[in-house]
Design a protein around this motif. Sequence first.
Motif, PDB file in Angstrom:
ATOM      1  N   LEU A  10       0.835  -1.204   0.000  1.00 18.66           N
ATOM      2  CA  LEU A  10       0.000   0.000   0.000  1.00 18.66           C
ATOM      3  C   LEU A  10       0.871   1.255   0.000  1.00 18.66           C
ATOM      4  O   LEU A  10       0.567   2.236  -0.680  1.00 18.66           O
ATOM      5  N   GLY A  11       1.936   1.226   0.768  1.00 18.94           N
ATOM      6  CA  GLY A  11       2.804   2.397   0.878  1.00 18.94           C
ATOM      7  C   GLY A  11       3.476   2.721  -0.439  1.00 18.94           C
ATOM      8  O   GLY A  11       3.486   3.870  -0.891  1.00 18.94           O
ATOM      9  N   ILE A  12       4.061   1.711  -1.077  1.00 16.38           N
ATOM     10  CA  ILE A  12       4.748   1.927  -2.357  1.00 16.38           C
ATOM     11  C   ILE A  12       3.740   2.387  -3.408  1.00 16.38           C
ATOM     12  O   ILE A  12       3.997   3.326  -4.173  1.00 16.38           O
ATOM     13  N   ALA A  13       2.583   1.726  -3.435  1.00 15.24           N
ATOM     14  CA  ALA A  13       1.556   2.107  -4.407  1.00 15.24           C
ATOM     15  C   ALA A  13       1.111   3.545  -4.184  1.00 15.24           C
ATOM     16  O   ALA A  13       0.859   4.287  -5.132  1.00 15.24           O
ATOM     17  N   ALA A  14       1.035   3.947  -2.908  1.00 10.10           N
ATOM     18  CA  ALA A  14       0.595   5.310  -2.595  1.00 10.10           C
ATOM     19  C   ALA A  14       1.569   6.319  -3.181  1.00 10.10           C
ATOM     20  O   ALA A  14       1.171   7.314  -3.798  1.00 10.10           O
ATOM     21  N   ILE A  15       2.861   6.062  -3.022  1.00 11.58           N
ATOM     22  CA  ILE A  15       3.880   6.973  -3.560  1.00 11.58           C
ATOM     23  C   ILE A  15       3.788   7.015  -5.088  1.00 11.58           C
ATOM     24  O   ILE A  15       3.766   8.081  -5.703  1.00 11.58           O
ATOM     25  N   LYS A  16       3.702   5.843  -5.695  1.00  4.07           N
ATOM     26  CA  LYS A  16       3.686   5.805  -7.153  1.00  4.07           C
ATOM     27  C   LYS A  16       2.433   6.476  -7.696  1.00  4.07           C
ATOM     28  O   LYS A  16       2.482   7.263  -8.644  1.00  4.07           O
ATOM     29  N   TYR A  17       1.312   6.169  -7.072  1.00  2.00           N
ATOM     30  CA  TYR A  17       0.057   6.716  -7.576  1.00  2.00           C
ATOM     31  C   TYR A  17       0.023   8.238  -7.426  1.00  2.00           C
ATOM     32  O   TYR A  17      -0.436   8.949  -8.323  1.00  2.00           O
ATOM     33  N   ALA A  18       0.568   8.727  -6.294  1.00  2.00           N
ATOM     34  CA  ALA A  18       0.586  10.186  -6.083  1.00  2.00           C
ATOM     35  C   ALA A  18       1.409  10.843  -7.191  1.00  2.00           C
ATOM     36  O   ALA A  18       1.095  11.941  -7.667  1.00  2.00           O
ATOM     37  N   ASP A  19       2.452  10.164  -7.618  1.00  2.00           N
ATOM     38  CA  ASP A  19       3.308  10.714  -8.652  1.00  2.00           C
ATOM     39  C   ASP A  19       2.633  10.686 -10.019  1.00  2.00           C
ATOM     40  O   ASP A  19       2.864  11.550 -10.862  1.00  2.00           O
ATOM     41  N   LEU A  20       1.789   9.685 -10.227  1.00  2.00           N
ATOM     42  CA  LEU A  20       1.189   9.484 -11.553  1.00  2.00           C
ATOM     43  C   LEU A  20      -0.175  10.150 -11.715  1.00  2.00           C
ATOM     44  O   LEU A  20      -0.653  10.303 -12.839  1.00  2.00           O
ATOM     45  N   SER A  21      -0.799  10.532 -10.615  1.00  2.00           N
ATOM     46  CA  SER A  21      -2.189  10.962 -10.728  1.00  2.00           C
ATOM     47  C   SER A  21      -2.338  12.431 -11.113  1.00  2.00           C
ATOM     48  O   SER A  21      -3.428  12.857 -11.467  1.00  2.00           O
ATOM     49  N   GLY A  22      -1.253  13.182 -11.044  1.00  2.27           N
ATOM     50  CA  GLY A  22      -1.327  14.570 -11.496  1.00  2.27           C
ATOM     51  C   GLY A  22      -0.607  14.722 -12.827  1.00  2.27           C
ATOM     52  O   GLY A  22       0.222  13.884 -13.174  1.00  2.27           O
ATOM     53  N   ASP A  23      -0.930  15.774 -13.558  1.00  5.42           N
ATOM     54  CA  ASP A  23      -0.229  16.044 -14.821  1.00  5.42           C
ATOM     55  C   ASP A  23       1.275  16.070 -14.547  1.00  5.42           C
ATOM     56  O   ASP A  23       1.730  16.791 -13.659  1.00  5.42           O
ATOM     57  N   ARG A  24       2.035  15.285 -15.292  1.00  6.19           N
ATOM     58  CA  ARG A  24       3.467  15.163 -15.003  1.00  6.19           C
ATOM     59  C   ARG A  24       4.198  16.502 -15.078  1.00  6.19           C
ATOM     60  O   ARG A  24       5.230  16.694 -14.449  1.00  6.19           O
ATOM     61  N   ARG A  25       3.674  17.440 -15.847  1.00  8.31           N
ATOM     62  CA  ARG A  25       4.378  18.710 -16.026  1.00  8.31           C
ATOM     63  C   ARG A  25       4.352  19.573 -14.770  1.00  8.31           C
ATOM     64  O   ARG A  25       5.179  20.443 -14.592  1.00  8.31           O
ATOM     65  N   GLY A  26       3.387  19.311 -13.901  1.00  8.64           N
ATOM     66  CA  GLY A  26       3.257  20.144 -12.704  1.00  8.64           C
ATOM     67  C   GLY A  26       4.140  19.664 -11.564  1.00  8.64           C
ATOM     68  O   GLY A  26       4.594  18.524 -11.541  1.00  8.64           O
ATOM     69  N   ASP A  27       4.405  20.553 -10.603  1.00  5.59           N
ATOM     70  CA  ASP A  27       5.055  20.162  -9.355  1.00  5.59           C
ATOM     71  C   ASP A  27       3.977  19.571  -8.448  1.00  5.59           C
ATOM     72  O   ASP A  27       2.799  19.813  -8.659  1.00  5.59           O
ATOM     73  N   TYR A  28       4.371  18.792  -7.449  1.00  2.00           N
ATOM     74  CA  TYR A  28       3.378  18.403  -6.444  1.00  2.00           C
ATOM     75  C   TYR A  28       4.031  18.318  -5.071  1.00  2.00           C
ATOM     76  O   TYR A  28       5.245  18.128  -4.964  1.00  2.00           O
ATOM     77  N   VAL A  29       3.198  18.485  -4.063  1.00  2.00           N
ATOM     78  CA  VAL A  29       3.691  18.467  -2.691  1.00  2.00           C
ATOM     79  C   VAL A  29       3.641  17.027  -2.161  1.00  2.00           C
ATOM     80  O   VAL A  29       2.632  16.345  -2.288  1.00  2.00           O
ATOM     81  N   PHE A  30       4.762  16.599  -1.639  1.00  2.00           N
ATOM     82  CA  PHE A  30       4.852  15.238  -1.101  1.00  2.00           C
ATOM     83  C   PHE A  30       4.231  15.235   0.291  1.00  2.00           C
ATOM     84  O   PHE A  30       4.790  15.791   1.225  1.00  2.00           O
ATOM     85  N   ASP A  31       3.071  14.592   0.411  1.00  2.00           N
ATOM     86  CA  ASP A  31       2.306  14.678   1.653  1.00  2.00           C
ATOM     87  C   ASP A  31       1.805  13.275   2.013  1.00  2.00           C
ATOM     88  O   ASP A  31       0.880  12.751   1.392  1.00  2.00           O
ATOM     89  N   TRP A  32       2.457  12.684   3.001  1.00  2.00           N
ATOM     90  CA  TRP A  32       2.126  11.296   3.365  1.00  2.00           C
ATOM     91  C   TRP A  32       0.642  11.111   3.641  1.00  2.00           C
ATOM     92  O   TRP A  32       0.031  10.139   3.197  1.00  2.00           O
ATOM     93  N   ASP A  33       0.059  12.045   4.430  1.00  2.00           N
ATOM     94  CA  ASP A  33      -1.332  11.854   4.825  1.00  2.00           C
ATOM     95  C   ASP A  33      -2.252  11.823   3.614  1.00  2.00           C
ATOM     96  O   ASP A  33      -3.165  11.002   3.524  1.00  2.00           O
ATOM     97  N   ARG A  34      -1.995  12.720   2.682  1.00  2.00           N
ATOM     98  CA  ARG A  34      -2.853  12.751   1.495  1.00  2.00           C
ATOM     99  C   ARG A  34      -2.636  11.511   0.633  1.00  2.00           C
ATOM    100  O   ARG A  34      -3.578  10.905   0.139  1.00  2.00           O
ATOM    101  N   MET A  35      -1.378  11.122   0.466  1.00  2.00           N
ATOM    102  CA  MET A  35      -1.083   9.967  -0.397  1.00  2.00           C
ATOM    103  C   MET A  35      -1.666   8.674   0.138  1.00  2.00           C
ATOM    104  O   MET A  35      -2.084   7.807  -0.609  1.00  2.00           O
TER     105      MET A  35
END
Length: 547
Positions: free
Chosen positions: A400-425
């Motif tokens: 679940l943890g690894i998937a959460a990180i990967k999915y958080a990275d893939l779920s937004g448009d790749r061109r944008g920045d995103y905030v790494f937030d454990w609780d949200r992921m």
Amino acid sequence: MILEALLHDRLAPAFAAVAGMPVDPAVRVSPHADFQSGAALALAGSLHRPPREIAAEVAAAVDLAGIAEVTVSGPGFLNLTVADGWIAGALDAIAGDPRLGVPPVPVPKRIVIDYSSPNLAKEMHVGHLRSTIVGDSLARLLDWQGHDVHRVNHIGDWGTPFGMLLEHLAETPGGTGHSLAGLTAFYRAARVRFDTDEDFRTRARLRVVALQNGDGPTRELWRRLVAQSEKAFLAVYDRLGVTLGPEHFAGESTYQDELAGIVAELAEKGLLIESDGALCAFPAGFTGRDGAPLPLIVRKADGGFGYAATDLAALRHRVSDLGADELLYVVGSPQRIHFRMVFAVARAAGWLPGEVSAEHIGFGSILGADGKMLKTRAGDTVRLSGLLDEADARATDPALGIAAIKYADLSGDRRGDYVFDWDRMLASTGNTGPYLQFAYARIGSIARKADGAPGPIRITEPAERALALALLGFEPALTAAAGPREPHRIATYLYDLASAFSRFYERCRVIDAEPGTRSSRLALCELTARTLHTGMFLLGVEALDQI
Ligand code: ARG
């Protein structure tokens, strides 16, 4: 068959007949009907006719028997409502197809995709995470579509920094006994000596020369460094479930013997100019802030070859030896100009023929809660393996943890920045990895609990119909993701599908429905699970049967 395409193909001749010229019916998903066409409004001006009149004529002429109902609405839209029977039939066909109704591309391309590409002797840091995750998802998607995909891991394993590293290594007894985490400290120590000790600097420079001249003991030290780094990279790929293996390593060192030839050929073609002792190409259209032409340095003033020369050699190899039709480079956005210049010079040199495309697939940064580049509390760059350890520790299940990180990275448009937030992921609601994983596991348990087999699909309830339409959206979502290389379109689709399933399951009985309805609904459950599974596989996010 993509429904939009089918509607398009039926509407196009009707529009052409009414307009007396070819017309794009511009069929779109619509909140007012299943689909809508606004083409009559666009035509009104050139035909000098009221749009409603045009729409009505098209509606009368179009042959959509058995597929959809068409009505004219508002100022001249065509509203298209797909027939329930057609939807059910299409889903039955998809249910019987291992590829979920998605045919392989008719003309497969040979696609060379360069991703991950970390640097040797430095541990992978979070900056390499996005290239690895986004690149792997694209490689999976293109593979699955039927292309001939060649993965390349262009690791930084050559160049001047190795002089300092190898010299420090040679002077440190037992130096290569380090773990790679130790090698990061090792790198820093070498750097400090290089910056402060003049004599060491000289010896480091001689080391580079020794490495380039193939000096035996120096090569041996280098090989140990390469082997240890590669092992550490593979361990990270394994934890991440990334499809890169040892066979995909093709580091910068691979092209060493080509570099002199690259320079000679560019010179011969009149593409190089000497500038402060360096040999540079000045491709047209690239200027710096001061308006002066921007150089692509191919050979440095000290005679060494840089990053650009290696990329030119690698590109030539990928086109002429690997036979690539498409070159993809999944590398952070700051390298955008580098790639544009490399492509321009390669085109000018004839190494990148017109029919071969080259694309830099850039991506934004991962930010900390403060909105700045993600750093540790001490202000250091975050190590990837440390991040993965934390994912394991925070999540109830490591997958679940690894998937959460990967999915958080893939779920937004790749061109944008995103905030790494454990609780949200890690949240189990919202557009997250855990949400999808729970949805998938839940559907599986419904299917296991029910007795009776899936049967032909019948559509009765609105929530059932909405789920059925969502299932038909899989192929369009993949096509939409593959074209602009945007994995987030798959993520958005899967999230919408899982949400449609929730609404369906809230409103429609499955397990205790009467037999005909039950078998139809079980078929919908099964198809939803398979679609989620395939989509998650394409993102590289693990689908667990039970959590
Ligand atoms: N090693 C480089 C870095 O860490 C990325 C290499 C990307 N690929 C390429 N062909 N230049 O920045």
